[in-house]
Scaffold this active site. Structure first.
Site, PDB file in Angstrom:
ATOM      1  N   ALA A  71       0.854  -1.186   0.000  1.00  0.00           N
ATOM      2  CA  ALA A  71       0.000   0.000   0.000  1.00  0.00           C
ATOM      3  C   ALA A  71       0.890   1.237   0.000  1.00  0.00           C
ATOM      4  CB  ALA A  71      -0.884  -0.011   1.237  1.00  0.00           C
ATOM      5  N   GLY A 114       0.704  -5.220   0.810  1.00  0.00           N
ATOM      6  CA  GLY A 114      -0.475  -5.265  -0.057  1.00  0.00           C
ATOM      7  C   GLY A 114      -0.143  -5.822  -1.440  1.00  0.00           C
ATOM      8  N   GLU A 117      -0.394  -9.445  -1.024  1.00  0.00           N
ATOM      9  CA  GLU A 117      -1.820  -9.762  -0.857  1.00  0.00           C
ATOM     10  C   GLU A 117      -2.539  -9.699  -2.204  1.00  0.00           C
ATOM     11  OE1 GLU A 117      -2.045  -6.801   2.245  1.00  0.00           O
ATOM     12  OE2 GLU A 117      -2.682  -8.319   3.693  1.00  0.00           O
ATOM     13  N   GLU A 137       4.714  -5.417   6.993  1.00  0.00           N
ATOM     14  CA  GLU A 137       3.906  -4.427   7.720  1.00  0.00           C
ATOM     15  C   GLU A 137       4.353  -4.254   9.164  1.00  0.00           C
ATOM     16  OE1 GLU A 137       2.711  -6.774   5.680  1.00  0.00           O
ATOM     17  OE2 GLU A 137       0.984  -6.045   4.562  1.00  0.00           O
TER      18      GLU A 137
END
Ligand code: CO8
Length: 263
Positions: A71, A114, A117, A137
């Site tokens: 992200a 992300g 993911e 993260e």
């Protein structure tokens, strides 16, 4: 070529090659960090391609240095629990897994947070030998939020998932292959070609059978074995009312290649 493939975006590039579409994440200066704008464009493109009858398989890729480094931290750093809840960005993320057509990820360089993911939302993963995968993260004082704790654990098991998520360390493409987290590792020069080769092979199959096969496999993650078997059986029965099933079986009997029309 269809109009959906021609649509122009700012954060992704979309092109078609025969019956496959290639979506390229395109924020190279920030390792394809997944800004809200990028994810919105990506889900719009996936939705359009899903409806585009000319397209049968979708490839999702980045560039040689990065699939996506997670992200966008500069965007996320300003968020509070309330602002992030109210923005409900995960509603956009959730649309990715609603794509009915097969998605092949062609992954080179970093697939982090992300980005990993996003990769795990794809159906088949071809990695370049220089891919580096991780859930870092924890180093930012947070945890994976777009499915990482659930999807990674289901693939690699509790202990490896704990190690990756609690240490934040990256693994190599070879390690990912051993863990069953990617399908294949290819040289950096050919990983995208490998993905295209597989996509073109899959694109020859019946689009309806592909869709129902993907649907039945994904059901595994959301249901009991008994319910999953029932779901598979319903999809199986349904295919016997398609022209593609008649064509596939006639072609076999007549010793020729089938031509599937998605009907
Ligand atoms: N977000 C924003 N910018 C990034 C990101 C990112 N995730 N990753 C890299 N960049 C930027 C850097 O800030 C830098 O920008 P600038 O040139 O303007 O300073 C540029 O990309 C190059 O980065 P580096 O200088 O750091 O390059 P290195 O080669 O030294 O390192 C790394 C490359 C290892 C990829 C490093 O950049 C890094 O560790 N990046 C962050 C990886 C990370 O922590 N990812 C997880 C993010 S959190 C997350 O993904 C949660 C997802 C939950 C879903 C949320 C939905 C709302």
């Amino acid at each position: 070529m269809s109009s959906t493939v021609k649509a122009s975006y700012e954060n992704i590039l979309v092109e078609a090659e025969e019956t496959i579409a290639i979506i390229r994440l395109n924020r190279p200066k920030v390792y394809n960090a997944l800004s809200h704008a990028l994810i919105t464009e990506l889900t719009d493109a996936l939705f359009a391609l899903d409806k585009d009858e000319a397209i049968r398989v979708i490839i999702l890729t980045g560039n040689e240095r990065a699939f996506a480094a997670g992200a966008d931290i500069s965007e996320m750093s300003k968020e509070s629990s309330v602002s992030i809840l109210l923005k409900d960005q995960f509603a956009t993320w959730d649309k990715i897994r609603q794509t009915k057509k097969p998605i092949i990820a062609a992954v080179s360089g970093f697939a982090l947070g992300g980005g990993l993911e996003l990769m795990m939302n794809c159906d088949i993963i071809i990695a370049s030998e220089n891919a580096k995968l991780g859930q870092p993260e924890i180093n930012l004082g947070i945890i994976p939020g777009a499915g990482g704790t659930q999807r990674l654990t289901r693939v690699v098991g509790k202990y490896k998932a704990m190690e990756m998520i609690l240490t934040g360390e990256m693994i190599t493409a070879e390690e990912a292959l051993e863990l069953g987290l990617v399908n294949k590792v290819a040289p950096a020069e050919t990983y995208l070609e490998e993905a295209k080769k597989m996509a073109k092979e899959i694109a020859k199959k019946s689009p309806i059978a592909l869709q129902l096969a993907k649907d039945a496999i994904l059901k595994t993650y959301e249901t009991s074995l008994a319910e999953g078997l029932l779901h598979e059986r319903k999809n199986f029965y349904m295919l016997f009312s398609t022209e593609d099933q008649k064509e596939g079986m006639s072609a076999f009997t007549e010793k020729r290649n089938p031509i599937f029309k998605g009907r």
